[in-house]
Design a protein around this motif. Structure first.
Motif, PDB file in Angstrom:
ATOM      1  N   MET A 160      -2.439  11.528  -0.601  1.00 38.89           N
ATOM      2  CA  MET A 160      -3.209  10.372  -0.118  1.00 38.89           C
ATOM      3  C   MET A 160      -2.616   9.833   1.190  1.00 38.89           C
ATOM      4  O   MET A 160      -1.724  10.437   1.765  1.00 38.89           O
ATOM      5  CB  MET A 160      -3.220   9.285  -1.184  1.00 38.89           C
ATOM      6  N   THR A 179       0.848  -1.187   0.000  1.00 37.70           N
ATOM      7  CA  THR A 179       0.000   0.000   0.000  1.00 37.70           C
ATOM      8  C   THR A 179       0.886   1.241   0.000  1.00 37.70           C
ATOM      9  O   THR A 179       1.923   1.265   0.665  1.00 37.70           O
ATOM     10  CB  THR A 179      -0.965   0.086   1.218  1.00 37.70           C
ATOM     11  N   HIS A 214      -4.354  10.044  -7.758  1.00 32.74           N
ATOM     12  CA  HIS A 214      -3.840   8.745  -8.203  1.00 32.74           C
ATOM     13  C   HIS A 214      -2.483   8.815  -8.902  1.00 32.74           C
ATOM     14  O   HIS A 214      -1.919   7.769  -9.211  1.00 32.74           O
ATOM     15  CB  HIS A 214      -4.890   8.055  -9.083  1.00 32.74           C
ATOM     16  N   ASP A 240       0.041   3.746   1.435  1.00 32.52           N
ATOM     17  CA  ASP A 240      -0.248   4.431   2.702  1.00 32.52           C
ATOM     18  C   ASP A 240       0.740   4.078   3.814  1.00 32.52           C
ATOM     19  O   ASP A 240       0.841   4.801   4.802  1.00 32.52           O
ATOM     20  CB  ASP A 240      -1.668   4.089   3.182  1.00 32.52           C
TER      21      ASP A 240
HETATM   22  O1  F6P Z   1      -5.105   2.840   0.065  1.00 30.85           O
HETATM   23  C1  F6P Z   1      -4.511   3.434  -1.040  1.00 30.85           C
HETATM   24  C2  F6P Z   1      -5.288   4.626  -1.489  1.00 30.85           C
HETATM   25  O2  F6P Z   1      -4.650   5.211  -2.601  1.00 30.85           O
HETATM   26  C3  F6P Z   1      -5.524   5.679  -0.399  1.00 30.85           C
HETATM   27  O3  F6P Z   1      -4.407   6.461  -0.151  1.00 30.85           O
HETATM   28  C4  F6P Z   1      -6.715   6.413  -0.958  1.00 30.85           C
HETATM   29  O4  F6P Z   1      -7.491   7.017   0.044  1.00 30.85           O
HETATM   30  C5  F6P Z   1      -7.490   5.306  -1.623  1.00 30.85           C
HETATM   31  O5  F6P Z   1      -6.591   4.258  -1.893  1.00 30.85           O
HETATM   32  C6  F6P Z   1      -8.166   5.718  -2.903  1.00 30.85           C
HETATM   33  O6  F6P Z   1      -8.881   4.642  -3.384  1.00 30.85           O
HETATM   34  P1  F6P Z   1      -9.640   4.652  -4.793  1.00 30.85           P
HETATM   35  O7  F6P Z   1      -8.616   4.370  -5.854  1.00 30.85           O
HETATM   36  O8  F6P Z   1     -10.626   3.582  -4.667  1.00 30.85           O
HETATM   37  O9  F6P Z   1     -10.213   6.019  -4.962  1.00 30.85           O
END
Ligand code: F6P
Length: 386
Positions: free
Chosen positions: A185, A141, A286, A143
């Motif tokens: 993020m 991840t 993203h 994160d």
């Molecule tokens: O968990 C990874 C992550 O990129 C987070 O940082 C973010 O909040 C989330 O996924 C975004 O998810 P999605 O691609 O479903 O919008």
């Protein structure tokens, strides 16, 4: 007739991140050397059930993917396996679905299924394991919020992207004497914001783990103005709470996690209103998940992939590989999904940030024209003398 070779399956689940392909390549190369067949399930856990979709993996069709972002297997964080609703709430997977997975495992002669994912995806892996599926977990991840591992791959690449964004914002902010807000993020952990903020020379870093006020943020901007530095870079984590305690999110449909985002605009609007200044926002979104993995992430992902196959080979199922510097080790998946890792407000990175005069928004920046609450965390912070 010759017995079919035992087979190792791999899937990538949840939000993608740089380094997934490096894990897939490492798993295939290691499996082939240990004389296993290898298959990759498509679109995360969905590929395991009707209509079952997988790709036989070999050295040929995984050549050259080490450096590629994304995942050649595809991924999803939606669908029939969702096991996490909120931060800590788990839901049970339908037993009929678990049964279908068991059938697929039998039919493909799988001796191990490597599930590459974050907290939510590993919670699914644990349920499969409890149902008797021979699972091994690999944490990923951007994160970096999994407690059992010092780092997840994907994090370093995301920080590099966010740092690059700050470097770029720095020059244009300076030219135009602007306050710039960069929203990054990280969900409920501030690791990306903290590391990118430090690496990119941010002036203010707002984290989910540290309460902050607009007064303190504005005082930093004014203090910089007074010092002749008429621009300010603010990094805000998407999961930071507003001063009134609220998260900025898009809601949840009951089966998925809340979609965080939007705090950058709010911070910019309020700081601009209070200071009568031009404040601009960039939401990095993203971009942090795309592109090539950094060298650190390539090495970590490769080690994770090789180690995961090793665990299957040794029959050590239900484990998740983890990085405990300097070693790659493993922990029970059940233990790994138990605790999220968040920034320690008294940790060394936060202390270093404070030592450099970076504002975490919880203390006034020296003399402030604004009313300031005295936060206890401020007392220990190294402060310059006025
Ligand atoms: O968990 C990874 C992550 O990129 C987070 O940082 C973010 O909040 C989330 O996924 C975004 O998810 P999605 O691609 O479903 O919008």
């Amino acid at each position: 007739m010759a017995e079919p070779k035992p087979c190792i399956g791999i899937l990538t689940s949840g939000g993608d991140c740089p380094g997934l392909n490096a894990v897939i390549r490492a798993v295939v190369k290691t499996s082939v050397r240990l004389n296993y067949d290898c298959v990759g399930f498509l679109r995360g856990y969905e590929g395991l059930i009707e209509p079952v979709s997988y790709l036989p993996l070999n050295r040929r069709n995984t050549a050259g993917i080490l450096t590629q972002g994304g995942t050649i297997l595809g991924s999803t964080n939606k669908g029939r396996f969702s096991a996490t609703v909120g931060e800590d709430q788990r839901i049970s997977i339908d037993p009929a679905i678990l049964d279908q997975v068991a059938t697929t495992v039998r039919q493909l002669n799988l001796c191990g299924l490597i599930c590459v994912g974050g907290d939510g995806s590993l919670a699914i892996a644990q349920q499969l394991f409890e149902y008797g599926i021979p699972v091994v977990g690999v944490p990923k991840t951007i994160d970096n919020d999994l407690g059992a591992t010092a780092f997840t791959f994907g994090f370093d690449s995301a920080v590099a992207t966010a740092t690059d964004a700050l470097d770029r914002l720095h020059t244009t902010a300076a030219s135009h004497e602007r306050v710039m807000v960069l929203e990054v993020m990280g969900r409920h952990a501030g690791w990306i914001a903290l590391h990118a903020g430090i690496a990119g020379g941010a002036d203010v870093i707002l984290l989910p783990e540290i309460g902050w006020t607009y007064e303190n943020v504005c005082s930093k901007v004014l203090r910089r103005d007074a010092a002749g530095k008429n621009f300010t870079l603010i990094v805000v984590a998407e999961g930071a709470s507003l001063p009134d305690g609220g998260l900025v999110a898009d809601g949840s449909n009951g089966h998925q996690q809340v979609q965080l985002g939007g705090i950058g605009e709010m911070v910019a609007a309020e700081v601009g209103r209070r200071l009568h200044r031009e404040v601009r926002t960039v939401v990095l979104g993203h971009l942090q998940r795309g592109g090539n993995p950094t060298t650190f992430d390539r090495v970590l992902a490769t080690q994770f992939g090789a180690h995961a196959v090793g665990l299957i080979h040794q029959g050590r199922l239900g484990q998740m590989v983890c990085y405990r510097p300097p070693d790659i080790e493993s922990v029970p998946i059940a233990e790994a999904i138990g605790g999220l890792s968040r920034v320690d407000p008294n940790g060394s990175a936060v202390k270093a940030a404070r030592a450099l005069g970076i504002s975490l928004g919880d203390c006034p920046d020296l003399v402030s024209p604004f009313a300031v609450p005295s936060a206890s965390t401020c007392e220990d912070a190294p402060r310059p003398t006025p």
